[in-house]
Design a protein around this motif. Structure first.
Motif, mmCIF file in Angstrom:
data_model
loop_
_atom_site.group_PDB
_atom_site.id
_atom_site.type_symbol
_atom_site.label_atom_id
_atom_site.label_comp_id
_atom_site.label_asym_id
_atom_site.label_seq_id
_atom_site.Cartn_x
_atom_site.Cartn_y
_atom_site.Cartn_z
ATOM 1 N N VAL A 2 14.883 -6.346 5.517
ATOM 2 C CA VAL A 2 15.852 -6.134 5.151
ATOM 3 C C VAL A 2 16.060 -4.811 4.503
ATOM 4 C CG1 VAL A 2 17.271 -8.104 5.532
ATOM 5 C CG2 VAL A 2 16.198 -7.234 2.819
ATOM 6 N N GLU A 3 17.324 -3.786 4.264
ATOM 7 C CA GLU A 3 17.074 -2.316 3.978
ATOM 8 C C GLU A 3 17.037 -2.957 2.663
ATOM 9 O OE1 GLU A 3 19.134 1.689 3.940
ATOM 10 O OE2 GLU A 3 19.546 0.432 6.049
ATOM 11 N N GLU B 125 22.328 5.802 -9.220
ATOM 12 C CA GLU B 125 22.171 6.965 -9.395
ATOM 13 C C GLU B 125 21.077 8.099 -8.776
ATOM 14 O OE1 GLU B 125 18.762 4.275 -11.364
ATOM 15 O OE2 GLU B 125 21.264 4.509 -11.437
ATOM 16 N N ASP B 126 20.358 7.910 -7.682
ATOM 17 C CA ASP B 126 19.520 8.293 -7.077
ATOM 18 C C ASP B 126 19.652 8.277 -5.728
ATOM 19 O OD1 ASP B 126 18.767 6.126 -6.724
ATOM 20 O OD2 ASP B 126 16.317 7.008 -7.007
ATOM 21 N N ALA B 127 20.427 8.097 -5.235
ATOM 22 C CA ALA B 127 21.289 7.030 -4.249
ATOM 23 C C ALA B 127 22.102 7.786 -3.246
ATOM 24 C CB ALA B 127 21.683 5.618 -4.232
ATOM 25 N N GLN B 128 21.349 9.531 -2.296
ATOM 26 C CA GLN B 128 21.644 10.363 -1.799
ATOM 27 C C GLN B 128 21.549 10.165 -0.476
ATOM 28 O OE1 GLN B 128 19.551 13.321 -2.972
ATOM 29 N NE2 GLN B 128 20.828 13.230 -5.235
ATOM 30 N N HIS C 22 13.390 8.022 -1.595
ATOM 31 C CA HIS C 22 14.323 6.695 -0.959
ATOM 32 C C HIS C 22 14.423 6.084 0.356
ATOM 33 C CE1 HIS C 22 18.654 4.718 -0.983
ATOM 34 N NE2 HIS C 22 18.703 5.925 1.064
ATOM 35 N N GLU C 23 13.816 7.191 2.048
ATOM 36 C CA GLU C 23 13.583 6.370 2.355
ATOM 37 C C GLU C 23 12.093 5.465 2.337
ATOM 38 O OE1 GLU C 23 13.202 8.976 5.541
ATOM 39 O OE2 GLU C 23 14.982 11.023 5.469
ATOM 40 N N LEU C 24 11.339 6.051 2.276
ATOM 41 C CA LEU C 24 10.000 5.188 1.512
ATOM 42 C C LEU C 24 10.923 4.099 1.224
ATOM 43 C CD1 LEU C 24 7.287 4.960 1.457
ATOM 44 C CD2 LEU C 24 7.389 5.347 -0.836
ATOM 45 N N ARG C 25 11.434 4.034 0.197
ATOM 46 C CA ARG C 25 12.235 2.553 -0.553
ATOM 47 C C ARG C 25 13.152 1.411 0.936
ATOM 48 N NH1 ARG C 25 15.533 4.193 -3.971
ATOM 49 N NH2 ARG C 25 13.538 4.802 -5.851
ATOM 50 N N ASP D 122 0.608 -1.342 -0.440
ATOM 51 C CA ASP D 122 0.241 0.031 0.339
ATOM 52 C C ASP D 122 0.860 1.479 -0.303
ATOM 53 O OD1 ASP D 122 -2.474 -1.458 0.062
ATOM 54 O OD2 ASP D 122 -2.525 -1.403 2.178
ATOM 55 N N MET D 123 1.998 1.138 0.687
ATOM 56 C CA MET D 123 2.608 2.312 1.108
ATOM 57 C C MET D 123 3.667 2.738 -0.268
ATOM 58 S SD MET D 123 4.656 2.247 4.984
ATOM 59 C CE MET D 123 5.109 3.346 4.502
#
Length: 559
Positions: A256-257, A263-266, A243-246, A198-199
């Protein structure tokens, strides 16, 4: 090699189905030695020869060591040889206990005990035929068999069946608890996957739209530099939120994380070091935020470091929503034993408008701090503002804290509990015993019936023995007055009509313990009904020859 293999095979056969440890072997040998010594004492009382003592000792050792492999055979064998080898009588007690426990099936156990009883009674009658009446032998043998064999066998069988039932209930209880934990874990995993989906579908889509639109707006030539900078901040915030949502979705789904694309990892720092970036982002959005630190900075464990970052982040978010335009103070104080994170804001300077809040932010902070051994306090201040303060320890990270993202460590705790073995729920065992007791009515009734039957037989045997004893005493007693009235020279028929029958084991051999009998006479003896001191019995003896009483004697026999 063949001899060694045969010896090993014989040893394995001798041990029986149960593992014969050193402790069990020592216990069996101790029982054999104790019963053998007691049996030698019995042989000594019976005036047994050294050869018979040796045979009795060897038989006791053999019976005790073979009782695990041949519980029925050793019981029947010991019951058969006990009348001829009195030293083996006491070995029947451990053999009866072992047979009651190890013979499988009620029918087999009943057959074995019946054969042992018949062997004991039959051979006792044969051995004592010339010295005592068969009925008395049967009565005494039955009584001894009940006491030394049946009672230990029943007690052992009840104890063994109860232990087996409790062990089965414990195993079943553990299996049920493990299955319940697995079902709960699967339900929790399904719920987490549903929440993650859902998220991802709703919130992820909205954040992606924000990122696309702000990215397009940032390159619009009609924007001023200040507007372009604000739009850039919005785009950066939306990318960080994605990124945090992922990460959160990955944790919810798989525990696991999730890894962010290159390209979008910040990866913004998720600890105390990242608090500065959070404050700078708030300032860029036009909020008056001041950051202060006191004390010497000290490193924190990962869970505590992350908790400090989340406390600041959540407190700033609450200040944005509930007190827009108010000045915010973020203070980090490094105390001797803990880090104090305090976020305070003043009253709102502008209308807050409609606030969307789930009311779970502070609750989550308190739970996060509790899991790492800290605490969070939140409340209003005197000036109308709001204050959030968290106290986080420097110390070692508690067990399970590294799995906070994994449903607050519940999966790790469940795995640890499964590795340590299931806890016993004794209340459930008691309830199961009650339920199974109702379903095992036939077994309980059979056991109770056997116990009642044994008790009834025991009472009957005791009554019969008492009756025989009373009858034997009556037949063996003669009053001194009657003895004086009988005169030498009277006919044998007349004298015997006035005397008791004398057929009692109490008078056995008494006629041979007095003075010499008249030559060619036959004698009979009776006990005086008025015996004196304990251990001294007065005996009246009458001797007959050619149909007449030729002699009568009164003498004292030491018992």
């Amino acid at each position: 090699m063949d001899a060694t293999a045969k010896i090993r095979a014989s040893w394995n056969w001798l041990r029986g189905p149960e593992p014969w440890t050193r402790r069990l072997l020592a216990g069996d040998l101790a029982i054999a030695v104790m019963v053998t010594l007691l049996g030698l004492g019995v042989e000594e009382l019976e005036n047994g020869s050294p050869a018979r003592m040796l045979v009795s000792g060897a038989a006791v050792v053999a019976f005790v060591l073979l009782r695990r492999r041949l519980p029925a055979g050793t019981l029947v064998g010991a019951a058969a040889v006990a009348p001829f080898l009195p030293g083996t009588v006491l070995a029947i007690i451990p053999l009866g206990w072992s047979a009651g426990r190890r013979i499988v099936g009620v029918g087999r156990a009943l057959t074995a005990f019946t054969l042992a009883f018949l062997a004991s009674v039959g051979f006792s009658v044969v051995e004592q035929w010339s010295q005592m009446r068969p009925l008395l032998v049967i009565v005494f043998t039955t009584l001894m068999f009940l006491v030394t064999t049946v009672m230990p066998g029943l007690a052992s069988r009840y104890w063994s069946q109860r232990r087996t039932l409790l062990r089965a209930l414990q195993e079943r209880n553990g299996q049920l608890m493990r299955e319940r934990a697995m079902v709960a874990g699967q339900a929790r995993l399904r719920e987490r996957q549903r929440i993650a989906q859902d998220m991802h579908d709703s919130l992820g889509h909205q954040l992606a739209l924000i990122a696309v639109h702000t990215g397009a707006l940032e390159v619009d030539p009609q924007l001023t530099d200040r507007q372009r900078e604000a739009v850039g901040v919005l785009r950066q915030a939306s990318v960080s939120a994605m990124h945090e949502l992922r990460e959160v979705v990955g944790i919810l789904r798989d525990g696991v994380e999730a890894e962010a694309p290159v390209e979008d990892a910040q990866p913004a720092a998720r600890g105390v070091a990242g608090i500065t970036d959070v404050v700078e982002a708030a300032r860029s959005a036009g909020t008056d935020v001041r950051l202060a630190a006191q004390g010497r900075p000290r490193p924190l464990v990962a869970a505590c470091d992350h908790a400090a970052y989340r406390i600041v982040q959540e407190a700033l978010t609450n200040a944005y929503k509930h007190a827009p335009g108010a000045a915010i103070t973020v203070e980090l104080r490094y105390e001797d034993d803990s880090l104090v994170v305090e976020i305070a804001n003043g009253p709102a300077t502008a209308g807050a408008g409609e606030v969307v809040s789930g009311g779970q932010g502070l609750t989550g902070l308190r739970e996060r701090a509790r899991l790492v051994g800290g605490m969070v306090h939140a409340g209003s201040t005197e000036g109308g503002g709001f204050r959030v303060a968290g106290v986080l320890p420097y110390g070692t990270e508690p067990a399970g804290a590294e799995d906070v993202a994994d449903d607050f460590g519940q999966q790790a705790q469940a795995l640890a509990a499964a590795a340590a073995g299931p806890p016993m729920d004794w209340a459930a065992v008691d309830r199961e015993l009650a339920v199974r007791g109702r379903s095992r009515t036939g077994g309980v009734a059979l056991g109770c019936g056997i116990a009642v039957a044994a008790l009834v037989v025991f009472v009957i045997v005791v009554g019969a023995v008492m009756t025989l004893l009373v009858g034997s005493v009556t037949k063996a007693m003669l009053s001194p007055e009657e003895y004086e009235r009988i005169q030498v020279g009277e006919s044998e028929r007349a004298v015997r009509d006035r005397l008791p029958s004398g057929e009692s084991f109490l008078t056995e051999g008494l006629d041979r313990k007095g003075p010499l009998k008249p030559a060619g006479s036959s004698c009979a003896a009776w006990l005086s009904s008025e015996n004196g001191e304990l251990g001294d019995d007065t005996v009246f003896r009458f001797c007959f020859k050619d149909g007449k009483l030729v002699d009568k004697q009164s003498y004292v026999v030491k018992q």
